[in-house]
Design an enzyme around this catalytic site. Structure first.
Site, PDB file in Angstrom:
ATOM      1  N   ARG A   1     -18.461  54.841 -12.829  1.00 24.48           N
ATOM      2  CA  ARG A   1     -18.030  53.466 -12.552  1.00 24.48           C
ATOM      3  C   ARG A   1     -16.749  53.525 -11.752  1.00 24.48           C
ATOM      4  O   ARG A   1     -15.642  53.446 -12.311  1.00 24.48           O
ATOM      5  CB  ARG A   1     -17.801  52.724 -13.859  1.00 24.48           C
ATOM      6  CG  ARG A   1     -19.039  52.692 -14.732  1.00 24.48           C
ATOM      7  CD  ARG A   1     -18.761  51.842 -15.947  1.00 24.48           C
ATOM      8  NE  ARG A   1     -19.807  52.026 -16.948  1.00 24.48           N
ATOM      9  CZ  ARG A   1     -19.654  51.746 -18.230  1.00 24.48           C
ATOM     10  NH1 ARG A   1     -18.500  51.267 -18.681  1.00 24.48           N
ATOM     11  NH2 ARG A   1     -20.640  51.922 -19.072  1.00 24.48           N
TER      12      ARG A   1
ATOM     13  N   ASP B   1     -13.622  52.650  -9.469  1.00 32.63           N
ATOM     14  CA  ASP B   1     -12.704  51.503  -9.479  1.00 32.63           C
ATOM     15  C   ASP B   1     -12.674  50.786  -8.136  1.00 32.63           C
ATOM     16  O   ASP B   1     -13.170  51.301  -7.132  1.00 32.63           O
ATOM     17  CB  ASP B   1     -11.285  51.999  -9.763  1.00 32.63           C
ATOM     18  CG  ASP B   1     -11.039  52.161 -11.245  1.00 32.63           C
ATOM     19  OD1 ASP B   1     -11.562  51.348 -12.029  1.00 32.63           O
ATOM     20  OD2 ASP B   1     -10.321  53.113 -11.613  1.00 32.63           O
TER      21      ASP B   1
ATOM     22  N   ARG C   1      -6.752  60.276 -10.001  1.00 36.10           N
ATOM     23  CA  ARG C   1      -5.643  59.638  -9.281  1.00 36.10           C
ATOM     24  C   ARG C   1      -4.299  59.933  -9.950  1.00 36.10           C
ATOM     25  O   ARG C   1      -3.271  60.079  -9.277  1.00 36.10           O
ATOM     26  CB  ARG C   1      -5.889  58.136  -9.170  1.00 36.10           C
ATOM     27  CG  ARG C   1      -7.037  57.815  -8.197  1.00 36.10           C
ATOM     28  CD  ARG C   1      -7.534  56.399  -8.338  1.00 36.10           C
ATOM     29  NE  ARG C   1      -6.470  55.432  -8.087  1.00 36.10           N
ATOM     30  CZ  ARG C   1      -6.602  54.126  -8.314  1.00 36.10           C
ATOM     31  NH1 ARG C   1      -7.735  53.635  -8.799  1.00 36.10           N
ATOM     32  NH2 ARG C   1      -5.604  53.323  -8.063  1.00 36.10           N
TER      33      ARG C   1
END
Lengths: 249, 249
Positions: free
Chosen positions: B50, B52, B199
């Site tokens: 999923r 972002d 990230r």
């Protein structure tokens, strides 16, 4: 009266080409306008290659003169880049050069890259940055055909009908075809190119990649010295001006 | 009741993320809508990851069931791609798989690539497709620091506060840092990742690249098991889900 050499990257998609014209936004006009905005001087930015509408650059070279000498090269680069935002144009490098340097006339070699994405699926991430060709292409055959074009030839077959060059005789120093997965790169280097020369060569090599033409057909087309003997013009969105070389001094 | 496995590429820029939601356009909803448009069936498309808002994919994997068996896999791919235009989403591959296959739960490995463009000049061609970092980064130091994170660890330090995973203990199989000119690639592979894990790792490695942190500081941060001990979250636009691996059968 310093002269600045600028190395420029741009996404050609939103522009009607490098050269200032009334029909729409151009990279030259964008640069001239922002240089005027910070220097107060109305300038002319001379580019090494007048790329067409939609053609990209990673290494276009241009020069510009300012009357004042109060701007260092890094200052010019910073000011131009800050003012260009959000346009997809960026100055990658700037340096002060001799007034004998001319971005266009001093250039001894221009390098172009043409990117083909060879896969069934349409492009999502690379859209507008490559030519999407869904039929499988034989890159070995394309490379063999491309090699026929290297050297000193009359390139009338690969020259746009409206090309303004005095002569169609040019020396092509490199014409290579490489595959990297689904990406095919056509690399071309020459002192100068005719209008649409790279795109007309790529459109012709695609016929070879599809098996519709042989490398011999490319030689025959070259020797015909007739635009109608060549293949179609490949789209602008796959073409990149990647660099311009100058002699030292 | 055939089940189709779809390999999907997308530019995440215009989307609020993979997963269908009311706040804006999503990749999942775009796929579900076009599949309904050609099949007449209201479907759910299940993705392996999923991603972002703003995160891209070159190799997202999803599955979808249709009640009818009248569509071959190539037909589904062709219809979806035709109807998706001009959205920057493309199905790269489609195949009919067993009903035991689940894009999310059958996945044994996910691979991400994070792209940093490390140069002074702003991005023109690569805008929105990479993190622009103008300070010079030491990629050797980044690679050494990244190696400290490989293996079985509690990754609380690199986990978003709103992450819904039951456990913060994960096994990172690859964390490498490579430089290719001005481009720095951070490659990460694991069975599964925590929310923002890549990230947050990249944001921390950037501190090492700048010389603000040492590789030892990264080990200390990992061992703190505290999000506030880690570096900032790198922007979404540099992240790509590049592939998902499944066991044969």
């Amino acid at each position: 009266m310093p002269r600045y050499k600028l190395t420029v990257e741009y996404d050609g998609g939103p522009y009607v080409g490098w050269q200032r014209q009334d029909t729409g936004p151009t990279i030259q006009a964008a640069l001239e306008d922002v240089i005027q905005a910070f220097s107060g001087e109305r300038v002319t930015v001379e580019g090494a290659g007048r790329t067409d509408a939609g053609v990209h650059a990673t290494g276009q070279v241009a020069h510009v003169d300012l009357a004042t000498d109060r701007f260092t090269a890094p200052k010019v680069m910073g000011a131009v880049n800050a003012l260009l935002k959000p346009q997809p144009i960026a100055v990658r490098d700037a340096e002060i050069v001799s007034e004998r340097f001319h971005a266009r006339f001093s250039a001894v070699e221009r390098a172009y890259r043409y990117v083909i994405m060879n896969r069934l699926a349409p492009l999502a991430i690379g859209r507008g940055r490559a030519w999407h060709v869904s039929a499988p292409l034989d890159t070995n055959a394309m490379a063999m055909a491309g090699a026929r074009l290297i050297g000193h030839h009359d390139f009338t077959t690969f020259r746009a009908s409206h090309c303004q060059s005095k002569s169609a005789i040019k020396t092509l120093d490199q014409l290579s075809v490489e595959r990297d997965g689904e990406r095919i790169l056509v690399l071309a280097r020459a002192r100068s190119f005719l209008h649409h020369q790279v795109r007309n060569i790529v459109g012709t090599l695609k016929l070879v990649g599809e098996g519709k033409w042989t490398p011999d057909d490319v030689t025959t087309a070259l020797e015909a010295r007739d635009r109608s003997a060549g293949g179609p013009t490949a789209p602008a969105e796959g073409l990149y001006l990647t660099g311009v070389r100058y002699d030292a001094g």
